[in-house]
Design a protein around this motif. Structure first.
Motif, PDB file in Angstrom:
ATOM      1  N   UNK A   3       0.983  -1.590  -0.014  1.00 17.83           N
ATOM      2  CA  UNK A   3      -0.027   0.223  -0.032  1.00 17.83           C
ATOM      3  C   UNK A   3       1.067   1.169  -0.023  1.00 17.83           C
ATOM      4  N   UNK A   4       0.371   2.302  -0.501  1.00 13.46           N
ATOM      5  CA  UNK A   4       1.262   3.575  -0.523  1.00 13.46           C
ATOM      6  C   UNK A   4       1.722   3.916   1.028  1.00 13.46           C
ATOM      7  N   UNK A   5       0.974   3.577   2.181  1.00 10.74           N
ATOM      8  CA  UNK A   5       1.429   3.798   3.204  1.00 10.74           C
ATOM      9  C   UNK A   5       2.599   3.173   3.803  1.00 10.74           C
ATOM     10  N   UNK A   6       2.784   1.866   3.263  1.00  9.69           N
ATOM     11  CA  UNK A   6       4.039   0.888   3.569  1.00  9.69           C
ATOM     12  C   UNK A   6       5.277   1.182   2.371  1.00  9.69           C
ATOM     13  N   UNK A   7       4.966   1.807   1.365  1.00  9.56           N
ATOM     14  CA  UNK A   7       5.786   1.998   0.106  1.00  9.56           C
ATOM     15  C   UNK A   7       5.787   3.239  -0.393  1.00  9.56           C
ATOM     16  N   UNK A   8       6.239   4.443   0.579  1.00 13.89           N
ATOM     17  CA  UNK A   8       5.707   5.841  -0.157  1.00 13.89           C
ATOM     18  C   UNK A   8       6.722   6.169  -1.347  1.00 13.89           C
ATOM     19  N   UNK A   9       6.292   6.712  -2.219  1.00 13.62           N
ATOM     20  CA  UNK A   9       7.052   7.398  -3.433  1.00 13.62           C
ATOM     21  C   UNK A   9       8.263   8.012  -2.887  1.00 13.62           C
ATOM     22  N   UNK A  10       9.157   8.056  -3.662  1.00 10.87           N
ATOM     23  CA  UNK A  10      10.451   8.478  -3.336  1.00 10.87           C
ATOM     24  C   UNK A  10      10.551   9.949  -3.253  1.00 10.87           C
ATOM     25  N   UNK A  11       9.727  10.713  -4.084  1.00 12.03           N
ATOM     26  CA  UNK A  11       9.629  12.004  -3.733  1.00 12.03           C
ATOM     27  C   UNK A  11       9.208  12.554  -2.340  1.00 12.03           C
ATOM     28  N   UNK A  12       7.935  11.610  -1.880  1.00 10.61           N
ATOM     29  CA  UNK A  12       7.246  11.791  -0.795  1.00 10.61           C
ATOM     30  C   UNK A  12       8.123  11.798   0.411  1.00 10.61           C
ATOM     31  N   UNK A  13       9.261  10.643   0.205  1.00 12.10           N
ATOM     32  CA  UNK A  13      10.146  10.200   1.073  1.00 12.10           C
ATOM     33  C   UNK A  13      11.302  11.473   1.457  1.00 12.10           C
ATOM     34  N   UNK A  14      11.521  12.038   0.100  1.00 16.50           N
ATOM     35  CA  UNK A  14      12.393  13.187   0.236  1.00 16.50           C
ATOM     36  C   UNK A  14      11.589  14.407   0.883  1.00 16.50           C
ATOM     37  N   UNK A  15      10.575  14.509   0.485  1.00 17.86           N
ATOM     38  CA  UNK A  15       9.784  15.872   1.257  1.00 17.86           C
ATOM     39  C   UNK A  15       9.623  15.503   2.628  1.00 17.86           C
ATOM     40  N   UNK A  16       9.420  14.154   3.109  1.00 18.70           N
ATOM     41  CA  UNK A  16       9.318  13.949   4.589  1.00 18.70           C
ATOM     42  C   UNK A  16      10.848  14.146   5.212  1.00 18.70           C
ATOM     43  N   UNK A  17      11.797  13.681   4.500  1.00 22.16           N
ATOM     44  CA  UNK A  17      13.167  13.929   5.307  1.00 22.16           C
ATOM     45  C   UNK A  17      13.474  15.457   5.169  1.00 22.16           C
ATOM     46  N   UNK A  18      12.952  16.276   4.067  1.00 19.00           N
ATOM     47  CA  UNK A  18      13.333  17.696   4.331  1.00 19.00           C
ATOM     48  C   UNK A  18      12.542  18.449   5.435  1.00 19.00           C
ATOM     49  N   UNK A  19      11.202  17.920   5.528  1.00 21.16           N
ATOM     50  CA  UNK A  19      10.425  18.538   6.599  1.00 21.16           C
ATOM     51  C   UNK A  19      11.180  18.247   8.069  1.00 21.16           C
ATOM     52  N   UNK A  20      11.301  16.842   8.323  1.00 17.19           N
ATOM     53  CA  UNK A  20      11.960  16.345   9.487  1.00 17.19           C
ATOM     54  C   UNK A  20      13.142  17.197   9.791  1.00 17.19           C
ATOM     55  N   UNK A  21      13.920  17.523   8.784  1.00 15.81           N
ATOM     56  CA  UNK A  21      15.037  17.981   8.989  1.00 15.81           C
ATOM     57  C   UNK A  21      14.838  19.644   9.466  1.00 15.81           C
ATOM     58  N   UNK A  22      14.121  20.320   8.734  1.00 16.43           N
ATOM     59  CA  UNK A  22      13.599  21.599   8.890  1.00 16.43           C
ATOM     60  C   UNK A  22      12.880  21.761  10.340  1.00 16.43           C
ATOM     61  N   UNK A  23      12.244  21.018  10.709  1.00 16.67           N
ATOM     62  CA  UNK A  23      11.629  21.078  11.946  1.00 16.67           C
ATOM     63  C   UNK A  23      12.670  20.851  13.163  1.00 16.67           C
ATOM     64  N   UNK A  24      13.577  19.817  12.671  1.00 19.14           N
ATOM     65  CA  UNK A  24      14.405  19.652  13.869  1.00 19.14           C
ATOM     66  C   UNK A  24      15.433  20.864  14.051  1.00 19.14           C
ATOM     67  N   UNK A  25      15.666  21.542  12.781  1.00 20.97           N
ATOM     68  CA  UNK A  25      16.535  22.741  12.977  1.00 20.97           C
ATOM     69  C   UNK A  25      15.865  23.808  13.685  1.00 20.97           C
ATOM     70  N   UNK A  26      14.415  23.931  13.477  1.00 24.40           N
ATOM     71  CA  UNK A  26      13.929  25.202  14.054  1.00 24.40           C
ATOM     72  C   UNK A  26      13.895  24.721  15.689  1.00 24.40           C
ATOM     73  N   UNK A  27      13.539  23.644  16.021  1.00 25.59           N
ATOM     74  CA  UNK A  27      13.390  23.271  17.410  1.00 25.59           C
ATOM     75  C   UNK A  27      14.710  23.468  17.929  1.00 25.59           C
ATOM     76  N   UNK A  28      16.060  23.036  17.260  1.00 23.82           N
ATOM     77  CA  UNK A  28      17.399  23.133  17.975  1.00 23.82           C
ATOM     78  C   UNK A  28      17.589  24.434  18.168  1.00 23.82           C
ATOM     79  N   UNK A  29      17.031  25.442  17.297  1.00 24.68           N
ATOM     80  CA  UNK A  29      17.524  26.792  17.276  1.00 24.68           C
ATOM     81  C   UNK A  29      16.779  27.456  18.380  1.00 24.68           C
ATOM     82  N   UNK A  30      15.679  26.866  18.791  1.00 27.20           N
ATOM     83  CA  UNK A  30      14.763  27.586  19.768  1.00 27.20           C
ATOM     84  C   UNK A  30      15.499  27.269  21.286  1.00 27.20           C
ATOM     85  N   UNK A  31      15.940  26.095  21.356  1.00 23.85           N
ATOM     86  CA  UNK A  31      16.266  25.742  22.700  1.00 23.85           C
ATOM     87  C   UNK A  31      17.459  26.225  23.518  1.00 23.85           C
TER      88      UNK A  31
END
Length: 145
Positions: A3-31
């Motif tokens: 299913x798409x939930x078990x096997x996301x499209x590579x572009x969606x995986x890249x977006x998810x990685x970028x989002x995780x990274x950006x949120x992490x950078x923001x959180x670390x900048x606030x700490x």
């Protein structure tokens, strides 16, 4: 069948990685300006958000940490006057942990400082159009939760 939930499209995986990274950078900048360490703020946030008492074991399970780590965090919060511990009504071997008014204030002040830093960055770095895009993004992020 995949299913798409078990096997996301590579572009969606890249977006998810970028989002995780950006949120992490923001959180670390606030700490750096935080007065409460993340583990203590997390416990206070849970106690305040749920507006109820928890045992140390329940807090450990909710925060996904070992019991002894949570016991140390609760001891530090108790020492600082940010939480209190009272005997459990039906099991005197257990203690119930609740946020004090001082704990609520400390949490709200830390949140306000973080929000002020974010607002300052928004005003300094984003155009009015960017701000509207960000407002839309916040709505989309909430749909992901």
């Amino acid at each position: 069948m995949n299913s798409p939930l078990n096997n996301p499209h590579p572009e969606t995986l890249e977006l998810a990685a970028d989002l995780r990274s950006a949120i992490g950078e923001l959180v670390r900048a606030l700490r750096p300006g935080d007065e409460l360490p993340q583990n203590q703020a997390g416990v206070l946030g849970l106690l305040v958000r749920d507006d109820r008492a928890y045992t140390v074991a329940e807090l450990a399970a909710r925060q996904r940490v070992r019991h002894q780590s949570m016991a140390r965090t609760v001891a530090l919060l108790t020492e600082a006057g940010l939480v209190t511990q009272q005997p459990h009504a039906t099991d005197r071997r257990k203690l119930l942990v609740t946020a004090t008014e001082e704990g609520r204030t400390a949490l709200y002040e830390q949140r306000a400082r973080r929000e002020a830093r974010i607002a300052t960055a928004i005003e300094a770095h984003l155009t009015p159009e960017d701000r509207e895009t960000l407002r839309t993004a916040v709505t989309l992020l909430r749909r992901l939760a």
